[in-house]
Scaffold this active site. Structure first.
Site, PDB file in Angstrom:
ATOM      1  N   ASP A   1     -16.667 -13.744 -21.771  1.00  0.00           N
ATOM      2  CA  ASP A   1     -17.600 -13.896 -20.385  1.00  0.00           C
ATOM      3  C   ASP A   1     -18.899 -14.106 -20.836  1.00  0.00           C
ATOM      4  O   ASP A   1     -19.666 -14.886 -20.236  1.00  0.00           O
ATOM      5  CB  ASP A   1     -17.371 -12.540 -20.087  1.00  0.00           C
ATOM      6  CG  ASP A   1     -15.901 -11.928 -19.769  1.00  0.00           C
ATOM      7  OD1 ASP A   1     -15.157 -13.034 -19.746  1.00  0.00           O
ATOM      8  OD2 ASP A   1     -15.582 -10.950 -19.414  1.00  0.00           O
ATOM      9  N   SER A   2     -19.635 -13.573 -21.738  1.00  0.00           N
ATOM     10  CA  SER A   2     -21.044 -13.846 -21.884  1.00  0.00           C
ATOM     11  C   SER A   2     -21.278 -15.184 -22.352  1.00  0.00           C
ATOM     12  O   SER A   2     -22.370 -16.009 -22.146  1.00  0.00           O
ATOM     13  CB  SER A   2     -22.032 -12.662 -22.711  1.00  0.00           C
ATOM     14  OG  SER A   2     -21.439 -12.631 -24.005  1.00  0.00           O
TER      15      SER A   2
ATOM     16  N   GLU B   1       4.788 -11.247  -5.549  1.00  0.00           N
ATOM     17  CA  GLU B   1       3.694 -11.705  -6.655  1.00  0.00           C
ATOM     18  C   GLU B   1       4.259 -11.148  -8.062  1.00  0.00           C
ATOM     19  O   GLU B   1       3.693 -11.767  -9.033  1.00  0.00           O
ATOM     20  CB  GLU B   1       2.522 -10.921  -6.014  1.00  0.00           C
ATOM     21  CG  GLU B   1       2.551  -9.296  -6.190  1.00  0.00           C
ATOM     22  CD  GLU B   1       3.221  -8.641  -5.024  1.00  0.00           C
ATOM     23  OE1 GLU B   1       3.918  -9.410  -4.242  1.00  0.00           O
ATOM     24  OE2 GLU B   1       2.725  -7.501  -4.768  1.00  0.00           O
TER      25      GLU B   1
ATOM     26  N   GLY C   1     -21.153 -12.592 -27.504  1.00  0.00           N
ATOM     27  CA  GLY C   1     -20.156 -13.448 -28.410  1.00  0.00           C
ATOM     28  C   GLY C   1     -18.719 -13.376 -27.762  1.00  0.00           C
ATOM     29  O   GLY C   1     -18.049 -14.211 -28.189  1.00  0.00           O
TER      30      GLY C   1
ATOM     31  N   CYS D   1       5.308  -6.007   1.578  1.00  0.00           N
ATOM     32  CA  CYS D   1       5.783  -4.675   1.698  1.00  0.00           C
ATOM     33  C   CYS D   1       5.114  -3.656   2.652  1.00  0.00           C
ATOM     34  O   CYS D   1       5.282  -4.034   4.058  1.00  0.00           O
ATOM     35  CB  CYS D   1       5.193  -3.949   0.418  1.00  0.00           C
ATOM     36  SG  CYS D   1       5.834  -2.366  -0.185  1.00  0.00           S
ATOM     37  N   TYR D   2       3.789  -2.853   2.479  1.00  0.00           N
ATOM     38  CA  TYR D   2       3.126  -2.029   3.492  1.00  0.00           C
ATOM     39  C   TYR D   2       2.677  -3.098   4.706  1.00  0.00           C
ATOM     40  O   TYR D   2       2.715  -2.810   5.774  1.00  0.00           O
ATOM     41  CB  TYR D   2       1.956  -1.387   2.974  1.00  0.00           C
ATOM     42  CG  TYR D   2       1.270  -0.591   4.026  1.00  0.00           C
ATOM     43  CD1 TYR D   2       1.736   0.679   4.103  1.00  0.00           C
ATOM     44  CD2 TYR D   2       0.157  -1.221   4.400  1.00  0.00           C
ATOM     45  CE1 TYR D   2       1.065   1.635   5.318  1.00  0.00           C
ATOM     46  CE2 TYR D   2      -0.610  -0.340   5.591  1.00  0.00           C
ATOM     47  CZ  TYR D   2      -0.147   0.910   5.815  1.00  0.00           C
ATOM     48  OH  TYR D   2      -0.736   1.647   6.827  1.00  0.00           O
TER      49      TYR D   2
ATOM     50  N   HIS E   1       8.048  -7.723  -3.451  1.00  0.00           N
ATOM     51  CA  HIS E   1       7.001  -7.967  -3.939  1.00  0.00           C
ATOM     52  C   HIS E   1       7.232  -9.470  -4.524  1.00  0.00           C
ATOM     53  O   HIS E   1       7.467  -9.659  -5.579  1.00  0.00           O
ATOM     54  CB  HIS E   1       6.403  -7.100  -4.786  1.00  0.00           C
ATOM     55  CG  HIS E   1       5.850  -5.744  -4.112  1.00  0.00           C
ATOM     56  ND1 HIS E   1       4.674  -5.629  -3.803  1.00  0.00           N
ATOM     57  CD2 HIS E   1       6.518  -4.586  -3.936  1.00  0.00           C
ATOM     58  CE1 HIS E   1       4.354  -4.387  -3.181  1.00  0.00           C
ATOM     59  NE2 HIS E   1       5.471  -3.946  -3.278  1.00  0.00           N
TER      60      HIS E   1
ATOM     61  N   LYS F   1      -9.854 -13.727 -15.768  1.00  0.00           N
ATOM     62  CA  LYS F   1     -10.234 -13.950 -17.056  1.00  0.00           C
ATOM     63  C   LYS F   1      -9.715 -15.337 -17.534  1.00  0.00           C
ATOM     64  O   LYS F   1     -10.274 -16.110 -18.042  1.00  0.00           O
ATOM     65  CB  LYS F   1      -9.378 -12.803 -17.885  1.00  0.00           C
ATOM     66  CG  LYS F   1      -9.857 -12.852 -19.124  1.00  0.00           C
ATOM     67  CD  LYS F   1     -11.304 -12.049 -19.435  1.00  0.00           C
ATOM     68  CE  LYS F   1     -11.772 -12.083 -20.772  1.00  0.00           C
ATOM     69  NZ  LYS F   1     -12.758 -11.285 -20.867  1.00  0.00           N
TER      70      LYS F   1
ATOM     71  N   GLY G   1       0.860  -1.229  -0.055  1.00  0.00           N
ATOM     72  CA  GLY G   1      -0.162   0.044   0.186  1.00  0.00           C
ATOM     73  C   GLY G   1       0.824   1.312  -0.035  1.00  0.00           C
ATOM     74  O   GLY G   1       2.055   1.328   0.335  1.00  0.00           O
TER      75      GLY G   1
END
Ligand code: XMP
Length: 514
Positions: free
Chosen positions: A228-229, A172, A225, A83-84, A170, A370, A56
């Site tokens: 996601d949908s 990640e 199309g 970190c923070y 970090h 995603k 942060g």
């Protein structure tokens, strides 16, 4: 699965989504919650096997700085501070935090002093990604320092008895060597999570949940199309079959053959048992767009017309119980869950709920990233070409045709784009470019073809590399591939005599042209 999850407490760091990704890559479910929504009671209720405090931007000792309920340290749940989050842990547990005499940003060589904890896979000197102006000058009682740098006495510390770990760097981000392994070690070895977060079990649970929730109700979905949908449609089709109605509006601004592909998958004779309504509205959209050249006006017209069409169709369907949406986890985080919120000004098919009579919204993908949505799509039997589709803007080719949109220009850009996509796939580059497409400039130029003078359109090719679409760089596509694309476009697409490759990064450009 109760309890087999990690809680990520968000203090506003830039990479928080990445932390959640890394945990899920270990096969363990994780959720991000805002620090001020979390106290010991919330943690008990969520019942995680481990907690991660994110980075942060503030100073842990600063006035009004994000803090945490000290009760959380007494729950007997392992905690990793990043970190923070590391500084806050040190500060709350009685250590000292100070402004560092020398800040560390970016790649930093970290000397690892203790390799038998979560840093077991580290190099003796491990390259890590740092971004801090404060540091832990004195660890709290009970902690051992497990790494340091020339400018930072506590780059990592741990109190194994209590299961508390802290890293100033970090883990990640990809720039930290072995970072994903450090997180894996915390999640699997320290917290003892089972790697059971798999898409097949998710699909099964989500289908069951949707079935229970919907009962014998009716569900309406605007199917674009896109990935996601389409995955929502496949999931709900398996859950409730004909109680689902999908409305697919072909606004005539889709990629080549896309409308037919969507109809063949979801329409009658396709693999799913649902109500599929395809609206061929291309002429209507072209009429509205005739003579319009201003990009924002084009977007507005397309968005409004879409809602009109959807409204008309839904009136015929009558009232429904649920409106389904393909909202995914990053949409939820970006629209304000985290203090790091990056607000996308996305002009999608928004506003639909105002126009449709329904009781509740269902969003079966709201906890998925995603790539998890893509995996789920595969699990549900959707074809790879659909599942791995790249992002495509709601207003479609309308914003890839610079200036006025006409049916003829749509045909040109569709054909050029199809050739470009085919050649990128043939060259094996599809997986390494974030987004690529052909656009039609509003320029005509003089050329010569077969001894004749031509005065025809210029196509522009765009390809970008990006991780978040907020910034992007033009992709370095090999020259021979670009030349092949150019040759095929001018030979095969009528009324194109010139092809450009766009080198612009974002900023100052954008990914799309309009
Ligand atoms: P820009 O052009 O803003 O694009 O750099 C960033 C990403 O967003 C997509 N994009 C859109 N997506 N509706 C969408 O659903 C839109 O109106 C829209 N405009 C841009 C773009 O394709 C890229 O992935």
């Amino acid at each position: 699965m109760a309890g087999n999850r990690i809680l990520i407490v968000d203090f506003g760091g830039q990479y928080n989504q990445l932390i959640a990704r890394r945990v899920r890559e270990c096969g363990v479910y994780s959720e991000i919650r805002n620090f001020d929504d979390v106290d010991a009671a919330v943690v008990k209720d969520f019942d995680p096997k481990g907690i991660i405090f994110t980075g942060g931007p503030q100073s842990a000792y600063g006035e009004g700085a994000p803090s945490i309920d000290d009760g959380i340290f007494g729950l007997g749940i392992p905690i990793l501070g990043i970190c923070y989050g590391a500084q806050l842990m040190a500060y709350r547990l009685g250590g000292s935090i100070e402004s560092a005499p020398t800040s560390e940003y970016g790649r930093t060589e970290v000397t690892v002093d203790g390799k038998d904890g979560i840093l077991a896979s580290a190099d003796d000197i491990n390259t890590c990604w740092m971004s801090h102006t404060d540091y832990i000058s004195e660890p709290p009682a009970g902690f051992t320092v497990t790494a340091h740098t020339d400018d930072c006495p506590v780059a990592a510390m741990e109190d194994r008895t209590r299961g508390f770990y802290a890293v100033q760097f970090h883990p990640e981000v990809n720039h930290t060597r072995h970072g994903a392994e450090f997180i894996r070690s915390f999640v699997l070895d320290v917290c003892g999570c089972d790697p059971d977060w798999q898409m097949d079990s998710f699909a099964e649970t989500a289908i069951k949940e949707a079935r229970e929730k919907v009962g014998d109700g009716k569900v309406l979905l605007a199917l674009s199309g896109g990935v996601d949908s389409s995955v929502v449609a496949a999931l709900l089709a398996k859950a409730i079959g004909p109680q689902l109605t999908c409305v697919f509006v072909d606004h005539g601004l889709l990629r080549k053959n896309e409308a037919q592909e969507v109809a063949s998958i979801f329409g009658s004779g396709g693999q799913f048992d649902l109500n599929f309504i395809k609206v061929d509205a291309a002429e209507r959209f072209y009429e509205k767009l005739a003579g319009v050249t201003e990009p924002e006006q084009k977007r507005k017209i397309i968005g409004e017309e879409f809602i009109r069409v959807f409204e008309e169709v839904s009136k015929q369907i009558g009232s429904v119980d649920y409106l389904a949406q393909g909202t995914i986890y990053p949409d939820i985080i970006e629209s304000g869950l985290g203090k790091s919120a990056v607000i996308k000004s996305h002009h999608n098919v928004g506003g639909l709920p105002d126009y449709v009579d329904f009781r509740e919204i269902i969003e079966p993908l709201r906890m998925l990233f995603k790539d998890e949505v893509r995996q789920l799509g595969r699990e549900l039997g959707l074809p790879e070409a659909l599942v791995s589709r790249q992002p495509f803007p709601g207003p479609g080719l309308g914003i890839r045709i610079i200036g006025e949109v006409t049916a003829e220009k749509v045909r040109i850009v569709q054909d050029a784009d199809a050739i470009y996509r085919e050649e990128i796939a043939n060259a094996g580059l599809a997986g390494s470019i974030s987004q690529y497409y052909a656009a039609l400039t509003n320029m005509q130029t003089v050329g010569v073809m077969g001894d004749f003078r031509t005065y025809d359109h210029a196509v522009a090719l765009r390809a970008v590399i990006t991780s978040d679409f907020m910034t992007a760089e033009a992709a370095n596509i090999p020259w021979d591939v670009l030349q092949r694309v150019m040759t095929r476009i001018v030979n095969e697409v009528d009324h194109v005599n010139r092809v450009f490759y766009d080198l612009t990064s974002k900023p100052p450009g954008t990914v799309e042209f309009e």
